[in-house]
Design an enzyme around this catalytic site. Structure first.
Site, PDB file in Angstrom:
ATOM      1  N   HIS A 108      -5.290 -12.328 -28.561  1.00 50.38           N
ATOM      2  CA  HIS A 108      -4.698 -13.557 -29.098  1.00 50.38           C
ATOM      3  C   HIS A 108      -5.062 -13.768 -30.562  1.00 50.38           C
ATOM      4  O   HIS A 108      -4.198 -13.996 -31.406  1.00 50.38           O
ATOM      5  CB  HIS A 108      -5.151 -14.758 -28.264  1.00 50.38           C
ATOM      6  CG  HIS A 108      -4.510 -16.039 -28.686  1.00 50.38           C
ATOM      7  ND1 HIS A 108      -3.274 -16.438 -28.226  1.00 50.38           N
ATOM      8  CD2 HIS A 108      -4.922 -17.004 -29.548  1.00 50.38           C
ATOM      9  CE1 HIS A 108      -2.952 -17.604 -28.789  1.00 50.38           C
ATOM     10  NE2 HIS A 108      -3.942 -17.963 -29.583  1.00 50.38           N
ATOM     11  N   HIS A 135      -4.380 -14.342 -36.090  1.00 52.31           N
ATOM     12  CA  HIS A 135      -5.169 -14.952 -37.169  1.00 52.31           C
ATOM     13  C   HIS A 135      -5.965 -13.911 -37.954  1.00 52.31           C
ATOM     14  O   HIS A 135      -7.059 -14.208 -38.429  1.00 52.31           O
ATOM     15  CB  HIS A 135      -6.123 -16.010 -36.596  1.00 52.31           C
ATOM     16  CG  HIS A 135      -5.420 -17.151 -35.928  1.00 52.31           C
ATOM     17  ND1 HIS A 135      -4.712 -18.103 -36.634  1.00 52.31           N
ATOM     18  CD2 HIS A 135      -5.285 -17.473 -34.619  1.00 52.31           C
ATOM     19  CE1 HIS A 135      -4.187 -18.973 -35.785  1.00 52.31           C
ATOM     20  NE2 HIS A 135      -4.519 -18.607 -34.559  1.00 52.31           N
ATOM     21  N   LYS A 150       5.900 -17.871 -36.606  1.00 56.16           N
ATOM     22  CA  LYS A 150       4.593 -18.542 -36.607  1.00 56.16           C
ATOM     23  C   LYS A 150       4.722 -19.663 -37.621  1.00 56.16           C
ATOM     24  O   LYS A 150       4.661 -19.445 -38.837  1.00 56.16           O
ATOM     25  CB  LYS A 150       3.489 -17.551 -37.020  1.00 56.16           C
ATOM     26  CG  LYS A 150       2.088 -18.163 -37.100  1.00 56.16           C
ATOM     27  CD  LYS A 150       1.468 -18.365 -35.724  1.00 56.16           C
ATOM     28  CE  LYS A 150       0.046 -18.920 -35.813  1.00 56.16           C
ATOM     29  NZ  LYS A 150      -0.537 -19.193 -34.497  1.00 56.16           N
TER      30      LYS A 150
END
Length: 286
Positions: free
Chosen positions: A156, A172, A218
């Site tokens: 993730h 990220h 995103k």
């Protein structure tokens, strides 16, 4: 700042100072911020505040360093769509262990480990500590809406996932962003700011941005840029284990930052990322 934040800030500053593999902006890499991203979540070009890629240059010799090599080898091991069960091969398990072995040897992770042992949050034994890291980051769990294990903290946060093939969640990490942009899978849409956040700076190491990946968008992501895998891994592990709160404020170097760290069943990292609150004068050292 509350006392625990001050203590954690001092630790994060130590991690930052020990990150010998951090890249130098303008020397080891260059980014081009261009314009501010639009507010809509559409995939169309009306929303695009950037006609060019985010990264204009990265010295890829950096990627030959042990922790970078081990990290990059993990990035292609995942099925991005949530709901699709992850099949973990023995080779992938071995790559996970090789990555953890390289991370644990780094000065940055050694500092984090020592602190966590002192706080009785991690075992002193390296093998047991590695088992703890494996559970936090690599054990699979079922993300929302799925009945089968289809996600992990590592996937993730560092790789990225798609939900319903239209929305990008997680993602990220700057290395994955750079590599995916180079392959033509990322369309950088511009930087993100709101009324309270500082203007982004191409020479600083934290950026909020908008991008599309594959067929998903995103709308707003926040990432460290140019830091080593061991810095992020150490920082996020430290915040996950030492703070019961899912948001913790820390100050280090030029940055006043909120680290968001959502737990999954208190055993795994659900997501974690930095939010830049403001720039500050660098922390002075005696």
């Amino acid at each position: 700042m509350i006392e625990s934040d001050r203590e954690l800030s001092a630790m994060v500053q130590e991690l930052w100072d020990s990150d010998v593999n951090r890249l130098k902006p303008g020397k080891d890499y260059r980014i081009s911020l261009q314009g501010k991203a639009g507010d809509s979540l559409a995939m169309n070009d009306n929303n695009d505040g950037a006609g060019y890629p985010l990264f204009t240059f990265v010295d890829e010799n950096i990627f030959k360093k042990e922790t970078f090599l081990a990290f990059i080898s993990l990035l292609d091991n995942y099925e991005s769509d949530t709901g699709e069960p992850e099949i973990v091969t023995p080779e992938e398990v071995a790559e996970n262990h090789k990555f953890l072995d390289s991370i644990i040897q780094s000065p940055t992770m050694k500092i984090a480990h020592k602190y966590l042992v002192e706080k009785n949050l991690s075992p002193a034994d390296k093998t047991k500590f590695k088992e703890q890291l494996y559970r936090i980051w690599f054990e699979l769990y079922a993300r929302r809406g799925s009945s089968r294990p289809d996600s992990s903290g590592f996937e993730h946060v560092f790789v990225g996932e798609t939900r319903g093939r239209r929305t990008v969640i997680g993602f990220h990490n700057w290395i994955q962003l750079y590599l995916q942009e180079k392959l033509g899978h990322i369309d950088y849409k511009g930087y993100s700011v709101n009324a309270n956040s500082p203007q982004p700076d191409e020479n600083k190491h934290i950026l909020a941005l908008q991008f599309s990946w594959k067929n998903g968008i995103k709308p707003k992501g926040s990432i460290f840029i140019g830091v080593s895998p061991e810095f992020e891994f150490a920082l996020y592990t430290l915040c996950f284990l030492s703070s019961p709160n899912e948001r913790v404020k820390v100050q280090f170097s030029y940055y006043d930052v909120e680290i968001v760290c959502h737990h999954y069943n208190q055993k795994h990292i659900g997501t974690t990322y930095p939010v830049l609150l403001k720039y500050q004068n660098p922390v002075k050292h005696n």
